[in-house]
Design a protein around this motif. Structure first.
Motif, PDB file in Angstrom:
ATOM      1  N   ASN A  67       0.820  -1.210   0.000  1.00  0.00           N
ATOM      2  CA  ASN A  67       0.000   0.000   0.000  1.00  0.00           C
ATOM      3  C   ASN A  67       0.854   1.261   0.000  1.00  0.00           C
ATOM      4  O   ASN A  67       0.539   2.240  -0.689  1.00  0.00           O
ATOM      5  CB  ASN A  67      -0.934   0.004   1.223  1.00  0.00           C
ATOM      6  CG  ASN A  67      -1.997  -1.073   1.144  1.00  0.00           C
ATOM      7  OD1 ASN A  67      -2.326  -1.552   0.057  1.00  0.00           O
ATOM      8  ND2 ASN A  67      -2.535  -1.457   2.291  1.00  0.00           N
TER       9      ASN A  67
ATOM     10  N   TYR B  97       2.313   1.706  -3.367  1.00  0.00           N
ATOM     11  CA  TYR B  97       1.269   2.238  -4.262  1.00  0.00           C
ATOM     12  C   TYR B  97       1.123   3.749  -4.049  1.00  0.00           C
ATOM     13  O   TYR B  97       1.028   4.522  -5.014  1.00  0.00           O
ATOM     14  CB  TYR B  97      -0.054   1.531  -3.984  1.00  0.00           C
ATOM     15  CG  TYR B  97      -1.218   2.060  -4.778  1.00  0.00           C
ATOM     16  CD1 TYR B  97      -1.413   1.665  -6.100  1.00  0.00           C
ATOM     17  CD2 TYR B  97      -2.138   2.949  -4.207  1.00  0.00           C
ATOM     18  CE1 TYR B  97      -2.493   2.150  -6.833  1.00  0.00           C
ATOM     19  CE2 TYR B  97      -3.207   3.439  -4.928  1.00  0.00           C
ATOM     20  CZ  TYR B  97      -3.381   3.036  -6.246  1.00  0.00           C
ATOM     21  OH  TYR B  97      -4.440   3.532  -6.980  1.00  0.00           O
ATOM     22  N   THR B  98       1.144   4.161  -2.782  1.00  0.00           N
ATOM     23  CA  THR B  98       1.031   5.595  -2.480  1.00  0.00           C
ATOM     24  C   THR B  98       2.211   6.362  -3.045  1.00  0.00           C
ATOM     25  O   THR B  98       2.061   7.434  -3.646  1.00  0.00           O
ATOM     26  CB  THR B  98       0.953   5.801  -0.951  1.00  0.00           C
ATOM     27  OG1 THR B  98      -0.160   5.082  -0.432  1.00  0.00           O
ATOM     28  CG2 THR B  98       0.816   7.274  -0.604  1.00  0.00           C
TER      29      THR B  98
ATOM     30  N   HIS C 186       4.123   5.642  -5.590  1.00  0.00           N
ATOM     31  CA  HIS C 186       4.166   5.682  -7.050  1.00  0.00           C
ATOM     32  C   HIS C 186       2.847   6.158  -7.675  1.00  0.00           C
ATOM     33  O   HIS C 186       2.696   6.106  -8.892  1.00  0.00           O
ATOM     34  CB  HIS C 186       4.515   4.298  -7.596  1.00  0.00           C
ATOM     35  CG  HIS C 186       5.897   3.831  -7.233  1.00  0.00           C
ATOM     36  ND1 HIS C 186       6.144   3.031  -6.137  1.00  0.00           N
ATOM     37  CD2 HIS C 186       7.104   4.082  -7.789  1.00  0.00           C
ATOM     38  CE1 HIS C 186       7.448   2.789  -6.055  1.00  0.00           C
ATOM     39  NE2 HIS C 186       8.048   3.414  -7.041  1.00  0.00           N
ATOM     40  N   TYR C 187       1.928   6.611  -6.840  1.00  0.00           N
ATOM     41  CA  TYR C 187       0.633   7.076  -7.357  1.00  0.00           C
ATOM     42  C   TYR C 187       0.843   8.273  -8.277  1.00  0.00           C
ATOM     43  O   TYR C 187       1.460   9.268  -7.886  1.00  0.00           O
ATOM     44  CB  TYR C 187      -0.273   7.447  -6.189  1.00  0.00           C
ATOM     45  CG  TYR C 187      -1.717   7.674  -6.566  1.00  0.00           C
ATOM     46  CD1 TYR C 187      -2.545   6.597  -6.851  1.00  0.00           C
ATOM     47  CD2 TYR C 187      -2.258   8.962  -6.631  1.00  0.00           C
ATOM     48  CE1 TYR C 187      -3.880   6.781  -7.199  1.00  0.00           C
ATOM     49  CE2 TYR C 187      -3.580   9.167  -6.965  1.00  0.00           C
ATOM     50  CZ  TYR C 187      -4.390   8.073  -7.251  1.00  0.00           C
ATOM     51  OH  TYR C 187      -5.715   8.271  -7.593  1.00  0.00           O
ATOM     52  N   GLU C 188       0.354   8.176  -9.483  1.00  0.00           N
ATOM     53  CA  GLU C 188       0.631   9.207 -10.491  1.00  0.00           C
ATOM     54  C   GLU C 188      -0.364  10.360 -10.457  1.00  0.00           C
ATOM     55  O   GLU C 188      -0.095  11.430 -10.982  1.00  0.00           O
ATOM     56  CB  GLU C 188       0.646   8.568 -11.891  1.00  0.00           C
ATOM     57  CG  GLU C 188       1.781   7.565 -12.067  1.00  0.00           C
ATOM     58  CD  GLU C 188       1.803   6.956 -13.460  1.00  0.00           C
ATOM     59  OE1 GLU C 188       0.869   7.258 -14.243  1.00  0.00           O
ATOM     60  OE2 GLU C 188       2.735   6.195 -13.746  1.00  0.00           O
TER      61      GLU C 188
ATOM     62  N   VAL D  98      -2.503  12.363  -4.780  1.00  0.00           N
ATOM     63  CA  VAL D  98      -2.554  11.461  -3.634  1.00  0.00           C
ATOM     64  C   VAL D  98      -3.664  11.860  -2.664  1.00  0.00           C
ATOM     65  O   VAL D  98      -4.203  11.029  -1.935  1.00  0.00           O
ATOM     66  CB  VAL D  98      -1.182  11.429  -2.913  1.00  0.00           C
ATOM     67  CG1 VAL D  98      -1.261  10.653  -1.614  1.00  0.00           C
ATOM     68  CG2 VAL D  98      -0.136  10.798  -3.808  1.00  0.00           C
TER      69      VAL D  98
ATOM     70  N   ASP E   9      -6.557  12.240  -3.306  1.00  0.00           N
ATOM     71  CA  ASP E   9      -7.744  11.450  -3.626  1.00  0.00           C
ATOM     72  C   ASP E   9      -7.853  10.200  -2.755  1.00  0.00           C
ATOM     73  O   ASP E   9      -8.939   9.628  -2.621  1.00  0.00           O
ATOM     74  CB  ASP E   9      -7.725  11.023  -5.103  1.00  0.00           C
ATOM     75  CG  ASP E   9      -7.785  12.229  -6.052  1.00  0.00           C
ATOM     76  OD1 ASP E   9      -8.232  13.298  -5.587  1.00  0.00           O
ATOM     77  OD2 ASP E   9      -7.384  12.091  -7.221  1.00  0.00           O
ATOM     78  N   LEU E  10      -6.718   9.753  -2.174  1.00  0.00           N
ATOM     79  CA  LEU E  10      -6.715   8.541  -1.362  1.00  0.00           C
ATOM     80  C   LEU E  10      -7.229   8.804   0.051  1.00  0.00           C
ATOM     81  O   LEU E  10      -7.426   7.868   0.822  1.00  0.00           O
ATOM     82  CB  LEU E  10      -5.301   7.947  -1.300  1.00  0.00           C
ATOM     83  CG  LEU E  10      -4.667   7.595  -2.664  1.00  0.00           C
ATOM     84  CD1 LEU E  10      -3.261   7.029  -2.462  1.00  0.00           C
ATOM     85  CD2 LEU E  10      -5.536   6.596  -3.418  1.00  0.00           C
TER      86      LEU E  10
ATOM     87  N   ASN F  96       0.821  15.180  -2.559  1.00  0.00           N
ATOM     88  CA  ASN F  96       1.966  14.835  -3.414  1.00  0.00           C
ATOM     89  C   ASN F  96       3.278  15.393  -2.878  1.00  0.00           C
ATOM     90  O   ASN F  96       4.346  14.856  -3.161  1.00  0.00           O
ATOM     91  CB  ASN F  96       1.733  15.338  -4.844  1.00  0.00           C
ATOM     92  CG  ASN F  96       0.698  14.510  -5.588  1.00  0.00           C
ATOM     93  OD1 ASN F  96       0.235  13.488  -5.068  1.00  0.00           O
ATOM     94  ND2 ASN F  96       0.315  14.943  -6.775  1.00  0.00           N
TER      95      ASN F  96
ATOM     96  N   LYS G 241       4.045  13.013   0.545  1.00  0.00           N
ATOM     97  CA  LYS G 241       3.766  11.570   0.541  1.00  0.00           C
ATOM     98  C   LYS G 241       4.998  10.723   0.867  1.00  0.00           C
ATOM     99  O   LYS G 241       4.888   9.680   1.517  1.00  0.00           O
ATOM    100  CB  LYS G 241       3.169  11.140  -0.796  1.00  0.00           C
ATOM    101  CG  LYS G 241       4.109  11.245  -2.003  1.00  0.00           C
ATOM    102  CD  LYS G 241       3.421  10.746  -3.269  1.00  0.00           C
ATOM    103  CE  LYS G 241       4.367  10.790  -4.472  1.00  0.00           C
ATOM    104  NZ  LYS G 241       3.695  10.304  -5.706  1.00  0.00           N
TER     105      LYS G 241
END
Length: 522
Positions: A283, A286-287, A289-291, A294, A296-297, A327, A330
């Motif tokens: 997880n 994923y956070t 490398h989230y394009e 962030v 939005d999570l 971003n 993170k």
């Protein structure tokens, strides 16, 4: 992902080349006295090169990427360290501590054992012509092994715990069990104590998804839990100090913390998080490398923990519950979350455990090992059993001897009929540990033994002249088809009936070792 799959910023081959150069560079600086020993610790160039070298080495320890023996330097001989230790010199030990990986693991274990022996001599803990070491006698009830052991040993001075401890067991009926022995019975007490305190049902320790142990963050529900952790650390330290193998599989990240590597400025909790919580590691990756955005999570700088049905929120930073992850922050969030789960959440328990362990075993002595190597030091070698080495160092009782027919059958069965899994089960059946000693069976304490038995365990009163002669000459013997082999694991003793057929012994032995029947610990 970045190192092995994407291979950025460097390729794996580049890491190998860097490691090779840095390994030789830092070795030459110390070994050839290009930099005086007293200056090595403060020299910026040496500190930087060695720091990068150890990062590469620790990466290789977690997930190997170098060829076999990549880090060894052939011109270094462990014998020189042993000679220096005998002469009381510290220079060689300094080099060993600074670059532990340049010498094969087995040789470093020899240096470790020699260091322990030298300390035991200096403390007067070894038998000599002029003195006999004092011993500490404790009485332990079978139903209260941990409680009685803790009550009688927790407050003992360190020297007493390092020394000879004799144990008297009291059975369920309140009667003293026969025999007080500093090796066998104490080994049983130590193994029973460690088995119970590391049982997750006690809630001092938890297990990862790979069944590896680490301190439980909710262990505070136990009364005096930090004192218990310190006691457990002392007992594990005693096992390491005595060379007693205990099959306790620790989580890699906890081993790293035991060694103190987690406090290094080059250490990152993110690297070892998968060994604790692979789902959280995925997880966080994923956070990272989230394009997209962030935000939005809908994450904040806090961690929610379920404690026996009650949700407790831990803030990663003051006011973290109100700080959203975006971003810009993170990466900081990823590192703080990993650090909380790997360190902050169990900090008190880990420090108490280390305090106990380090009171028995000098942390400098352990710093010559990596985390996987420390696990080997605790739990033995992962290699298959060397049957010839086992036979060479086996002792016999009850009329058995090295060339006895039954003994020959036994070792033939172990070597030719048993699989590596069978051999591991056999060793666990006799010694309580499925792994052989690191330096071979010459270092197994007490020595591996085989005894010819005539009667059932409840009737067994030990060897007699008659039983020994019958065992030796194979007199008046019937096939003991109703008897299984048994063991006294505290003495590393196999009680083997005098079978008349090899096939019968093979079947009985296989059944016994895989069904866990026939154990007689006391």
């Amino acid at each position: 992902m970045e190192m092995f799959e994407q291979q950025k910023v460097f390729k794996v081959a580049d890491y190998i080349k860097m490691g090779e150069f840095l390994n030789m560079f830092t070795f030459r600086v110390i070994w050839q006295a290009l930099l005086p020993v007293q200056e090595a610790g403060s020299n910026e160039l040496f500190t930087a090169t060695r720091g990068l070298l150890m990062i590469l080495y620790e990466m290789d320890s977690r997930r190997p990427y170098t060829p076999p023996d990549h880090w060894l330097i052939k011109e270094v001989k462990a014998s020189s360290f042993l000679v220096d230790l005998d002469k009381g010199k510290k220079t060689a030990m300094f080099i060993l501590l600074k670059m532990p990986h340049i010498i094969p693991f087995g040789e470093r274990v020899k240096v470790f054992r020699k260091t322990v022996y030298n300390e035991r001599v200096s403390l007067g803990l070894c038998d000599s012509q002029s003195t006999t070491p004092q011993s500490t006698l404790i009485t332990v009830h079978r139903s209260r092994i941990v409680e009685d052991g803790y009550r009688q040993l927790a407050q003992q001075p360190v020297r007493a715990i390092k020394g000879l401890i004799r144990v008297r067991f009291v059975n369920e009926q309140g009667l003293d069990e026969a025999g007080i022995d500093q090796d066998g019975v104490f080994k049983e007490f130590l193994e029973e104590t460690i088995t119970k305190v590391f049982d997750p049902s006690l809630n001092l320790f938890k297990v990862t998804s790979e069944q590896k142990l680490f301190p439980s963050s909710t262990s505070y529900i136990q009364e005096n839990y930090l004192h218990l952790f310190e006691f457990v650390g002392k007992m594990l330290g005693k096992a390491i100090y005595e060379g007693i193998i205990v099959e306790v599989p620790f989580a890699p990240f906890f081993l790293t913390q035991i060694l103190g590597y987690g406090s290094s400025s080059t250490y990152s909790s993110v690297d070892e998080l998968p060994s604790l919580d692979p789902d959280l590691a995925k997880n966080l990756s994923y956070t990272k490398h989230y394009e997209g955005d962030v935000g939005d999570l809908d994450l904040t700088f806090c961690y929610d923990e379920d404690i026996m049905g009650r949700l407790e929120t831990h803030e990663l930073v003051p006011g973290g519950k109100a700080i959203p992850v975006n971003n810009d922050n993170k990466i900081r969030y990823v590192h703080l979350m990993a650090h909380f789960r790997m360190y902050r959440q169990i900090r008190e328990q880990m420090l108490a455990f280390k305090r106990g362990l380090n009171s028995i075993v000098n942390p400098d002595w352990l710093s010559v090992f990596s985390a996987p190597e420390l696990q080997k030091l605790i739990s033995g070698d992962t290699a298959d059993i060397d049957i010839s080495d086992l036979r060479k160092h086996t002792q016999y009782y009850g009329g058995y001897h090295n060339n006895h027919k039954v003994v020959n059958w036994l070792f033939e069965i172990l070597e030719k009929d048993f699989t590596p899994t069978d051999r591991a089960a056999f060793l666990k059946f006799v010694t309580s540990c499925s792994k052989p000693p690191l330096l071979g069976f010459a270092h197994l304490e007490p020595p591996f033994s085989i005894r010819c038995v005539e009667v059932s365990d409840d009737q067994d009163t030990g060897d007699t002249v008659g039983s020994v002669l019958k065992g030796f000459f194979n007199i008046g013997r019937r096939e003991p088809v109703g008897r299984l082999p048994t063991s006294s694991t505290c003495f590393n003793l196999l009680k083997l009936p005098n079978y008349q057929k090899k096939s019968t012994m093979r079947d009985k032995l296989k059944y016994a070792i895989h069904s866990n029947t026939g154990f007689e610990l006391s």
